[in-house]
Design an enzyme around this catalytic site. Sequence first.
Site, short mmCIF file in Angstrom:
data_model
loop_
_atom_site.label_atom_id
_atom_site.label_comp_id
_atom_site.label_asym_id
_atom_site.label_seq_id
_atom_site.Cartn_x
_atom_site.Cartn_y
_atom_site.Cartn_z
N PHE A 164 -2.58 5.34 -2.61
CA PHE A 164 -2.38 5.77 -3.99
C PHE A 164 -1.92 4.57 -4.83
CE2 PHE A 164 -2.57 9.74 -1.93
CZ PHE A 164 -2.66 10.77 -2.86
N LEU A 222 0.84 -1.19 0.00
CA LEU A 222 0.00 0.00 0.00
C LEU A 222 0.88 1.25 0.00
CD1 LEU A 222 -2.73 -1.02 2.63
CD2 LEU A 222 -2.77 -1.31 0.14
N ASP A 223 0.84 2.00 -1.10
CA ASP A 223 1.54 3.28 -1.20
C ASP A 223 0.64 4.34 -0.60
OD1 ASP A 223 3.57 1.97 -2.61
OD2 ASP A 223 2.61 2.35 -4.54
N VAL A 224 1.07 4.95 0.50
CA VAL A 224 0.18 5.83 1.24
C VAL A 224 0.74 7.24 1.35
CG1 VAL A 224 -0.63 3.82 2.55
CG2 VAL A 224 1.12 5.30 3.55
#
Length: 266
Positions: free
Chosen positions: A143, A129-131
């Site tokens: 994102f 999870l790119d946060v």
Amino acid sequence: MLRPRIIPCLLVHEKGLVKTVSFKSPKYVGDPLNAVKIFNEKEADELIVLDIDASVDGAEPDYKLIADLASECRMPLCYGGGIRSVEQAKRIISLGVEKVALSSAAMADPGLVTRIADELGSQSVVVVLDVKKRLLSKEYDVFVHNGRKNTKQGALETAVRMAALGAGEIVINSIDNDGQMKGFDLALARRMRAAVKIPITILGGAGSLGDIEALVGACGVVGAAAGSLFVFKGVYKAVLINYPNVAARDALVGRALGWGPEGNKQ
């Protein structure tokens, strides 16, 4: 005994090894296979390799590169980039990779996490999870597509949901901290550790072994992943693949967790 893992994370862009800052301006830092050879010699705990082109371009995973990496790698290997089906995941695992990482595909089709976990086992499925922190808020959004598209889905809620769907591990990658080398987002790491009951790995911001020690001290048994820390050296960021030796890792973990000389809690 379960131990924290110290994990180099390598980004592949146009078949070369690169490092980014806040997911922008990829800087070429070498050949991925050469980096793997060095991390073999340094006995790294684990390795994450992410192809940052494949999902954005809608391309297939680079099976030739994956096979070469897996053949060379003597540590557990997690590979992500372009995986959109159970068949692709099975092919990658068959090449000798231990874990497949999903990111944009998991957000677009959450059921894919369950299907791959059912086929290969949860231990083989990682969701990255790119946060990024919301403006004037304590909350974070997920994102996709190298940080270009906001899914408008909350990071903590998404992590819990992916675990329930069958993911065996969650990697939390901070867009804000990427390449900054000023430390992990410990507030986010603590919240994730409290919310998610499966293994988690925190990525983004490590600039020293002290930053890893701080993360382990804050979260306990956790994966501490880094890119810049393990490919740059010195204030001018000269390219030099590096990684702490076994004694240094044991000392770091011991200090962070309060372990005695026999690995027991003091």
